[in-house]
Design a protein around this motif. Structure first.
Motif, PDB file in Angstrom:
ATOM      1  N   PHE A 290      78.332  40.322  44.154  1.00 35.84           N
ATOM      2  CA  PHE A 290      78.131  39.039  44.834  1.00 35.84           C
ATOM      3  C   PHE A 290      77.160  39.264  45.981  1.00 35.84           C
ATOM      4  CE2 PHE A 290      81.455  41.031  47.326  1.00 35.84           C
ATOM      5  CZ  PHE A 290      81.250  40.612  48.630  1.00 35.84           C
ATOM      6  N   GLU A 291      76.779  38.194  46.660  1.00 39.45           N
ATOM      7  CA  GLU A 291      75.932  38.306  47.828  1.00 39.45           C
ATOM      8  C   GLU A 291      76.409  37.337  48.898  1.00 39.45           C
ATOM      9  OE1 GLU A 291      71.898  37.318  46.823  1.00 39.45           O
ATOM     10  OE2 GLU A 291      72.257  35.168  47.080  1.00 39.45           O
ATOM     11  N   VAL A 292      76.070  37.664  50.130  1.00 45.02           N
ATOM     12  CA  VAL A 292      76.315  36.762  51.257  1.00 45.02           C
ATOM     13  C   VAL A 292      74.939  36.429  51.824  1.00 45.02           C
ATOM     14  CG1 VAL A 292      77.624  36.338  53.358  1.00 45.02           C
ATOM     15  CG2 VAL A 292      78.454  38.035  51.722  1.00 45.02           C
ATOM     16  N   ALA A 293      74.465  35.239  51.497  1.00 46.58           N
ATOM     17  CA  ALA A 293      73.114  34.840  51.870  1.00 46.58           C
ATOM     18  C   ALA A 293      73.091  34.298  53.304  1.00 46.58           C
ATOM     19  CB  ALA A 293      72.606  33.776  50.898  1.00 46.58           C
ATOM     20  N   PRO A 294      71.915  34.233  53.915  1.00 48.42           N
ATOM     21  CA  PRO A 294      71.812  33.629  55.249  1.00 48.42           C
ATOM     22  C   PRO A 294      72.369  32.200  55.238  1.00 48.42           C
ATOM     23  CG  PRO A 294      69.791  34.791  54.725  1.00 48.42           C
ATOM     24  CD  PRO A 294      70.615  34.799  53.467  1.00 48.42           C
ATOM     25  N   GLY A 295      73.163  31.877  56.261  1.00 45.80           N
ATOM     26  CA  GLY A 295      73.751  30.556  56.371  1.00 45.80           C
ATOM     27  C   GLY A 295      74.944  30.317  55.463  1.00 45.80           C
TER      28      GLY A 295
ATOM     29  N   TRP B 174      84.466  33.551  51.393  1.00 45.50           N
ATOM     30  CA  TRP B 174      85.890  33.644  51.723  1.00 45.50           C
ATOM     31  C   TRP B 174      86.568  34.543  50.688  1.00 45.50           C
ATOM     32  CZ3 TRP B 174      89.531  28.781  51.123  1.00 45.50           C
ATOM     33  CH2 TRP B 174      90.843  29.138  51.482  1.00 45.50           C
ATOM     34  N   LEU B 175      86.971  35.726  51.117  1.00 48.00           N
ATOM     35  CA  LEU B 175      87.661  36.664  50.239  1.00 48.00           C
ATOM     36  C   LEU B 175      89.118  36.271  50.080  1.00 48.00           C
ATOM     37  CD1 LEU B 175      86.360  40.121  51.530  1.00 48.00           C
ATOM     38  CD2 LEU B 175      85.567  38.826  49.535  1.00 48.00           C
ATOM     39  N   ARG B 176      89.560  36.219  48.839  1.00 43.25           N
ATOM     40  CA  ARG B 176      90.946  35.888  48.558  1.00 43.25           C
ATOM     41  C   ARG B 176      91.524  36.936  47.623  1.00 43.25           C
ATOM     42  NH1 ARG B 176      91.975  29.592  47.900  1.00 43.25           N
ATOM     43  NH2 ARG B 176      93.889  30.351  48.849  1.00 43.25           N
ATOM     44  N   GLY B 177      92.845  36.880  47.450  1.00 41.58           N
ATOM     45  CA  GLY B 177      93.499  37.827  46.560  1.00 41.58           C
ATOM     46  C   GLY B 177      94.871  38.210  47.065  1.00 41.58           C
ATOM     47  N   GLN B 178      95.651  38.814  46.196  1.00 44.36           N
ATOM     48  CA  GLN B 178      97.002  39.231  46.543  1.00 44.36           C
ATOM     49  C   GLN B 178      96.977  40.295  47.643  1.00 44.36           C
ATOM     50  OE1 GLN B 178      99.055  40.552  43.034  1.00 44.36           O
ATOM     51  NE2 GLN B 178      98.500  38.757  41.832  1.00 44.36           N
ATOM     52  N   ASN B 179      98.128  40.441  48.305  1.00 42.02           N
ATOM     53  CA  ASN B 179      98.258  41.519  49.282  1.00 42.02           C
ATOM     54  C   ASN B 179      98.004  42.860  48.600  1.00 42.02           C
ATOM     55  OD1 ASN B 179      98.999  39.693  51.255  1.00 42.02           O
ATOM     56  ND2 ASN B 179     101.191  40.013  50.977  1.00 42.02           N
ATOM     57  N   GLY B 180      97.239  43.717  49.283  1.00 38.54           N
ATOM     58  CA  GLY B 180      96.962  45.022  48.734  1.00 38.54           C
ATOM     59  C   GLY B 180      95.833  45.065  47.723  1.00 38.54           C
ATOM     60  N   ARG B 181      95.146  43.945  47.535  1.00 39.54           N
ATOM     61  CA  ARG B 181      94.081  43.908  46.532  1.00 39.54           C
ATOM     62  C   ARG B 181      92.821  44.626  47.013  1.00 39.54           C
ATOM     63  NH1 ARG B 181      95.041  44.006  42.114  1.00 39.54           N
ATOM     64  NH2 ARG B 181      96.001  41.952  41.814  1.00 39.54           N
ATOM     65  N   GLY B 182      92.661  44.773  48.346  1.00 43.22           N
ATOM     66  CA  GLY B 182      91.498  45.486  48.853  1.00 43.22           C
ATOM     67  C   GLY B 182      90.541  44.635  49.674  1.00 43.22           C
TER      68      GLY B 182
ATOM     69  N   VAL C 253      78.648  35.023  56.992  1.00 45.31           N
ATOM     70  CA  VAL C 253      80.018  35.420  57.301  1.00 45.31           C
ATOM     71  C   VAL C 253      80.736  35.842  56.028  1.00 45.31           C
ATOM     72  CG1 VAL C 253      82.218  34.701  58.319  1.00 45.31           C
ATOM     73  CG2 VAL C 253      80.069  33.710  59.180  1.00 45.31           C
ATOM     74  N   LEU C 254      81.402  36.980  56.101  1.00 44.01           N
ATOM     75  CA  LEU C 254      82.312  37.431  55.049  1.00 44.01           C
ATOM     76  C   LEU C 254      83.672  37.566  55.703  1.00 44.01           C
ATOM     77  CD1 LEU C 254      82.761  38.499  52.139  1.00 44.01           C
ATOM     78  CD2 LEU C 254      82.169  40.776  52.992  1.00 44.01           C
ATOM     79  N   LEU C 255      84.643  36.770  55.256  1.00 44.14           N
ATOM     80  CA  LEU C 255      85.935  36.768  55.928  1.00 44.14           C
ATOM     81  C   LEU C 255      87.088  36.744  54.946  1.00 44.14           C
ATOM     82  CD1 LEU C 255      87.286  33.664  55.801  1.00 44.14           C
ATOM     83  CD2 LEU C 255      85.523  33.190  57.485  1.00 44.14           C
ATOM     84  N   THR C 256      88.236  37.194  55.435  1.00 45.26           N
ATOM     85  CA  THR C 256      89.496  37.030  54.722  1.00 45.26           C
ATOM     86  C   THR C 256      90.334  36.035  55.508  1.00 45.26           C
ATOM     87  OG1 THR C 256      90.775  38.714  55.910  1.00 45.26           O
ATOM     88  CG2 THR C 256      89.389  39.469  54.107  1.00 45.26           C
TER      89      THR C 256
ATOM     90  N   VAL D 148      82.173  29.804  50.042  1.00 45.59           N
ATOM     91  CA  VAL D 148      82.182  30.242  48.646  1.00 45.59           C
ATOM     92  C   VAL D 148      83.399  31.143  48.482  1.00 45.59           C
ATOM     93  CG1 VAL D 148      80.973  31.556  46.868  1.00 45.59           C
ATOM     94  CG2 VAL D 148      79.678  30.108  48.461  1.00 45.59           C
ATOM     95  N   GLU D 149      84.327  30.765  47.620  1.00 47.78           N
ATOM     96  CA  GLU D 149      85.544  31.538  47.436  1.00 47.78           C
ATOM     97  C   GLU D 149      85.316  32.677  46.436  1.00 47.78           C
ATOM     98  OE1 GLU D 149      89.187  29.418  46.866  1.00 47.78           O
ATOM     99  OE2 GLU D 149      88.422  27.618  47.876  1.00 47.78           O
ATOM    100  N   LEU D 150      85.799  33.850  46.818  1.00 49.04           N
ATOM    101  CA  LEU D 150      85.706  35.030  45.953  1.00 49.04           C
ATOM    102  C   LEU D 150      87.094  35.630  45.821  1.00 49.04           C
ATOM    103  CD1 LEU D 150      83.998  37.097  44.390  1.00 49.04           C
ATOM    104  CD2 LEU D 150      83.638  38.304  46.546  1.00 49.04           C
ATOM    105  N   ASP D 151      87.682  35.484  44.632  1.00 45.10           N
ATOM    106  CA  ASP D 151      89.046  35.942  44.374  1.00 45.10           C
ATOM    107  C   ASP D 151      89.004  37.363  43.798  1.00 45.10           C
ATOM    108  OD1 ASP D 151      91.677  36.330  43.742  1.00 45.10           O
ATOM    109  OD2 ASP D 151      91.917  34.456  42.639  1.00 45.10           O
ATOM    110  N   LEU D 152      89.442  38.335  44.602  1.00 48.73           N
ATOM    111  CA  LEU D 152      89.409  39.727  44.141  1.00 48.73           C
ATOM    112  C   LEU D 152      90.371  39.989  42.998  1.00 48.73           C
ATOM    113  CD1 LEU D 152      89.022  41.914  47.363  1.00 48.73           C
ATOM    114  CD2 LEU D 152      87.282  41.047  45.788  1.00 48.73           C
TER     115      LEU D 152
END
Length: 234
Positions: free
Chosen positions: A45-50, A54-62, A206-209, A221-225
């Motif tokens: 994936f990429e995190v583009a300017p602007g 949003w990182l998502r996923g179960q606990n312990g997924r990384g 921004v890349l956040l959990t 943009v949601e990213l489900d690990l």
């Protein structure tokens, strides 16, 4: 302790004030392992300017581990993480310009709120003069807490102190945020969302959990690990 109290704000590091060019974070076919456990693989994936991812996923997924990889604090088991085509671990500009706020607040208990934020700013090479620090605290609603000892703060107030680092930033840099809304009340969340919105408007990314919903105004943009979890053999 006396030396810190008298000098931490006055003798702070000077941040390079050159205008930064918005950067792009590229994650290319990475796999991540914790000990002997493969957490995820084939992640691209990429995190583009602007953009907010949003990182998502179960606990312990990384999720936290992925933030550390993006910060260049660790290397993936396979694949590459690049800032504008340069590996993040060998990019001096990446290390100098990103903001990484971990889940743990890591504040010194025996400092005042003002001193604690100034110390964080100083060790990260950011502006930490009194006026800058006070303005940042004010933006997080901590005007009346400047002289309060950190050990007297609630968890939500401690989180606000750490997140006040974001209020100092005026460059389109990469922000890596691990559960930024943790322990915040409605007012705190509103203030942080305002900082995030201003950041993406100037081209920052921004890349956040977060276990809480992210403000739709940020168009995350949601990213489900969980989709990239390593498959166990049958």
């Amino acid at each position: 302790m006396t030396q810190l109290r008298t000098g931490v704000i006055a003798n702070c590091a000077r941040e390079d004030q050159r205008l930064l060019t918005p950067a792009r974070l590229e994650v290319d076919e990475i796999a991540c392992r914790r000990g002997t456990q493969l957490l995820f693989e084939h992640l691209t994936f990429e995190v583009a300017p602007g953009q907010v991812v949003w990182l998502r996923g179960q606990n312990g997924r990384g999720k936290t581990t992925l933030l550390k990889l993006a910060a260049g604090l660790a290397s993936p088991d396979r694949g590459r993480l690049l800032r504008d085509g340069v590996p993040v671990r060998s990019s001096a500009s990446h290390q100098q310009q990103l903001i990484f706020i971990a889940h743990a607040n890591a504040l010194k208990e025996d400092l005042t709120v003002r001193e604690a934020l100034a110390f964080l700013q100083c060790i990260h090479g950011r502006r930490c003069d009194a006026a800058t620090v006070d303005a940042a605290l004010d933006s997080l609603g901590l005007r009346t807490r400047r002289q309060t000892m950190v050990r007297m703060l609630s968890q939500g107030q401690r989180r606000r102190v750490v997140l006040a680092r974001l209020a100092v930033e005026d460059q389109p840099s990469l922000w890596l945020l691990d559960e930024p809304f943790d322990a915040l009340d409605t007012d705190g969340i509103t203030r942080v969302n305002a900082l995030l919105l201003a950041h993406v408007h100037r081209g920052g990314n921004v890349l956040l959990t977060s276990h809480l919903s992210v403000d739709p105004k940020l168009r995350p943009v949601e990213l489900d690990l969980d989709r990239f979890a390593a498959r166990m053999p049958a």
